[in-house]
Write a protein that holds these residues in place. Sequence first.
Motif, PDB file in Angstrom:
ATOM      1  N   SER A  82      22.103  -3.717  23.220  1.00 28.52           N
ATOM      2  CA  SER A  82      21.392  -3.132  24.472  1.00 28.52           C
ATOM      3  C   SER A  82      22.481  -2.157  24.807  1.00 28.52           C
ATOM      4  CB  SER A  82      21.366  -4.278  25.463  1.00 28.52           C
ATOM      5  OG  SER A  82      22.570  -4.906  25.829  1.00 28.52           O
ATOM      6  N   HIS A  83      22.080  -1.409  26.180  1.00 30.41           N
ATOM      7  CA  HIS A  83      22.771  -0.328  26.762  1.00 30.41           C
ATOM      8  C   HIS A  83      23.936  -0.922  27.304  1.00 30.41           C
ATOM      9  CE1 HIS A  83      23.292   3.438  28.630  1.00 30.41           C
ATOM     10  NE2 HIS A  83      23.736   2.755  29.706  1.00 30.41           N
ATOM     11  N   SER A  84      23.748  -2.253  28.021  1.00 29.46           N
ATOM     12  CA  SER A  84      25.043  -2.714  28.680  1.00 29.46           C
ATOM     13  C   SER A  84      26.195  -3.133  27.942  1.00 29.46           C
ATOM     14  CB  SER A  84      24.480  -4.048  29.425  1.00 29.46           C
ATOM     15  OG  SER A  84      24.020  -5.047  28.618  1.00 29.46           O
ATOM     16  N   VAL A  85      25.690  -3.747  26.439  1.00 31.05           N
ATOM     17  CA  VAL A  85      26.871  -3.923  25.621  1.00 31.05           C
ATOM     18  C   VAL A  85      27.368  -2.775  25.059  1.00 31.05           C
ATOM     19  CG1 VAL A  85      27.296  -4.892  23.138  1.00 31.05           C
ATOM     20  CG2 VAL A  85      26.033  -6.116  25.039  1.00 31.05           C
ATOM     21  N   THR A  86      26.622  -1.574  25.058  1.00 26.92           N
ATOM     22  CA  THR A  86      27.337  -0.116  24.590  1.00 26.92           C
ATOM     23  C   THR A  86      28.285   0.221  25.695  1.00 26.92           C
ATOM     24  OG1 THR A  86      25.188   0.371  23.365  1.00 26.92           O
ATOM     25  CG2 THR A  86      26.556   2.173  24.082  1.00 26.92           C
ATOM     26  N   ALA A 106      29.699   0.350  19.219  1.00 25.29           N
ATOM     27  CA  ALA A 106      29.043   0.723  20.416  1.00 25.29           C
ATOM     28  C   ALA A 106      27.924   1.919  19.963  1.00 25.29           C
ATOM     29  CB  ALA A 106      29.989   1.325  21.527  1.00 25.29           C
ATOM     30  N   GLN A 107      28.182   2.653  19.220  1.00 30.21           N
ATOM     31  CA  GLN A 107      27.428   3.715  18.944  1.00 30.21           C
ATOM     32  C   GLN A 107      26.208   3.266  18.334  1.00 30.21           C
ATOM     33  OE1 GLN A 107      27.231   7.095  19.960  1.00 30.21           O
ATOM     34  NE2 GLN A 107      25.435   7.231  18.815  1.00 30.21           N
ATOM     35  N   PHE A 108      26.541   2.275  17.273  1.00 32.33           N
ATOM     36  CA  PHE A 108      25.342   1.587  16.443  1.00 32.33           C
ATOM     37  C   PHE A 108      24.409   0.865  17.482  1.00 32.33           C
ATOM     38  CE2 PHE A 108      23.554  -2.101  14.461  1.00 32.33           C
ATOM     39  CZ  PHE A 108      22.951  -1.484  13.129  1.00 32.33           C
ATOM     40  N   VAL A 109      24.959   0.056  18.509  1.00 35.11           N
ATOM     41  CA  VAL A 109      24.207  -0.574  19.470  1.00 35.11           C
ATOM     42  C   VAL A 109      23.309   0.309  20.384  1.00 35.11           C
ATOM     43  CG1 VAL A 109      24.635  -2.287  21.525  1.00 35.11           C
ATOM     44  CG2 VAL A 109      25.983  -2.499  19.372  1.00 35.11           C
ATOM     45  N   TYR A 110      23.928   1.384  20.612  1.00 31.43           N
ATOM     46  CA  TYR A 110      23.411   2.416  21.438  1.00 31.43           C
ATOM     47  C   TYR A 110      22.129   2.627  20.634  1.00 31.43           C
ATOM     48  CZ  TYR A 110      22.267   6.854  23.618  1.00 31.43           C
ATOM     49  OH  TYR A 110      21.746   7.818  24.343  1.00 31.43           O
ATOM     50  N   ASN A 111      22.071   3.259  19.392  1.00 32.12           N
ATOM     51  CA  ASN A 111      21.078   3.908  18.462  1.00 32.12           C
ATOM     52  C   ASN A 111      20.081   2.700  18.501  1.00 32.12           C
ATOM     53  OD1 ASN A 111      21.889   6.256  17.975  1.00 32.12           O
ATOM     54  ND2 ASN A 111      23.207   5.878  16.554  1.00 32.12           N
ATOM     55  N   MET A 112      20.409   1.296  18.206  1.00 33.72           N
ATOM     56  CA  MET A 112      19.531   0.208  18.250  1.00 33.72           C
ATOM     57  C   MET A 112      18.704   0.094  19.477  1.00 33.72           C
ATOM     58  SD  MET A 112      19.436  -0.584  14.880  1.00 33.72           S
ATOM     59  CE  MET A 112      17.987  -1.932  15.576  1.00 33.72           C
ATOM     60  N   ASP A 113      19.422   0.013  20.632  1.00 32.56           N
ATOM     61  CA  ASP A 113      18.752   0.036  21.932  1.00 32.56           C
ATOM     62  C   ASP A 113      17.724   1.096  22.155  1.00 32.56           C
ATOM     63  OD1 ASP A 113      18.618  -0.986  24.673  1.00 32.56           O
ATOM     64  OD2 ASP A 113      19.595   1.025  25.252  1.00 32.56           O
ATOM     65  N   LYS A 114      17.978   2.432  21.835  1.00 33.64           N
ATOM     66  CA  LYS A 114      17.117   3.487  22.088  1.00 33.64           C
ATOM     67  C   LYS A 114      16.083   3.251  21.203  1.00 33.64           C
ATOM     68  CE  LYS A 114      18.077   7.552  22.661  1.00 33.64           C
ATOM     69  NZ  LYS A 114      18.656   9.090  22.567  1.00 33.64           N
ATOM     70  N   LEU A 115      15.972   2.813  19.929  1.00 27.11           N
ATOM     71  CA  LEU A 115      14.992   2.671  19.082  1.00 27.11           C
ATOM     72  C   LEU A 115      14.106   1.524  19.489  1.00 27.11           C
ATOM     73  CD1 LEU A 115      13.604   3.444  16.427  1.00 27.11           C
ATOM     74  CD2 LEU A 115      15.173   1.914  15.023  1.00 27.11           C
ATOM     75  N   SER A 123       5.274   1.016  30.339  1.00 25.15           N
ATOM     76  CA  SER A 123       4.671   1.791  31.386  1.00 25.15           C
ATOM     77  C   SER A 123       4.610   3.214  31.153  1.00 25.15           C
ATOM     78  CB  SER A 123       5.575   1.470  32.811  1.00 25.15           C
ATOM     79  OG  SER A 123       6.758   1.881  32.552  1.00 25.15           O
ATOM     80  N   TRP A 124       3.920   3.789  31.952  1.00 20.76           N
ATOM     81  CA  TRP A 124       3.690   5.209  31.713  1.00 20.76           C
ATOM     82  C   TRP A 124       4.898   5.881  32.040  1.00 20.76           C
ATOM     83  CZ3 TRP A 124       0.196   7.153  28.699  1.00 20.76           C
ATOM     84  CH2 TRP A 124      -1.017   6.448  28.683  1.00 20.76           C
ATOM     85  N   LYS A 125       5.805   5.441  33.357  1.00 22.21           N
ATOM     86  CA  LYS A 125       6.839   6.153  33.680  1.00 22.21           C
ATOM     87  C   LYS A 125       7.920   5.017  33.659  1.00 22.21           C
ATOM     88  CE  LYS A 125       4.502   9.296  36.517  1.00 22.21           C
ATOM     89  NZ  LYS A 125       4.165  10.139  38.143  1.00 22.21           N
ATOM     90  N   HIS A 126       9.198   5.500  33.389  1.00 22.10           N
ATOM     91  CA  HIS A 126      10.415   4.759  33.438  1.00 22.10           C
ATOM     92  C   HIS A 126      11.560   5.714  33.431  1.00 22.10           C
ATOM     93  CE1 HIS A 126      13.441   1.725  32.105  1.00 22.10           C
ATOM     94  NE2 HIS A 126      12.455   0.775  32.705  1.00 22.10           N
ATOM     95  N   GLU A 127      12.620   5.337  34.040  1.00 20.14           N
ATOM     96  CA  GLU A 127      13.784   6.046  33.829  1.00 20.14           C
ATOM     97  C   GLU A 127      14.395   6.200  32.681  1.00 20.14           C
ATOM     98  OE1 GLU A 127      17.368   2.950  34.980  1.00 20.14           O
ATOM     99  OE2 GLU A 127      16.158   3.443  36.711  1.00 20.14           O
ATOM    100  N   LYS A 128      14.285   5.565  31.732  1.00 21.97           N
ATOM    101  CA  LYS A 128      14.708   5.936  30.446  1.00 21.97           C
ATOM    102  C   LYS A 128      13.529   6.250  29.651  1.00 21.97           C
ATOM    103  CE  LYS A 128      17.308   2.474  28.199  1.00 21.97           C
ATOM    104  NZ  LYS A 128      17.681   1.204  27.625  1.00 21.97           N
TER     105      LYS A 128
END
Length: 173
Positions: A82-86, A106-115, A123-128
């Motif tokens: 997740s983003h928080s672990v990153t 951290a970079q690996f976790v970040y990429n997995m979180d995004k994916l 939802s249609w709208k989200h901050e991420k």
Amino acid sequence: MYDPPHLLKSVRNNLKNHGIFFEDKVASDKPRTCFADWSHIQKLYEMDSKKKICACRKLTKRHLEVSGLKKMNVKLAAQVLSHSVTAALNLYVGKEDFDSKASETAQFVYNMDKLFDSVNARSWKHEKKEMCAVTENSDHVELWKEKIEWIEKWHIRSSKTGKKNMQLLRMGG
């Protein structure tokens, strides 16, 4: 069609059991080989759980002691990748005797979180932007192409030798 929650758990399990080599681009766009190591996440928990104010408050022993039925828990896998672990890994890198190589994890976790966020929209709208629904104008397809290319270059460390296993991880295969 692959099952994203199952794949997320499989990635977490491979990360825990073996570690994952992956390519990352540095500032000059020249790829470099990086290594995501579960020990960084363990050390993050050990250090952070002793703090009065935790950087990664949702991370518990349950997240680290993955065996039996816990292997099947998608929520635990999603909270580790997740983003928080990153953010917490990046916070600790270079501090208090924390391995600077943890930035690769951290970079690996970040990429997995995004994916995972991109295939888990609610939802249609989200901050991420990855959490928004897929539309003609969204960036999801480009993100997926980029991450497929990234995943195709993964290598799993051999548990016997500790060396890079040249057989690529095939998602779902």
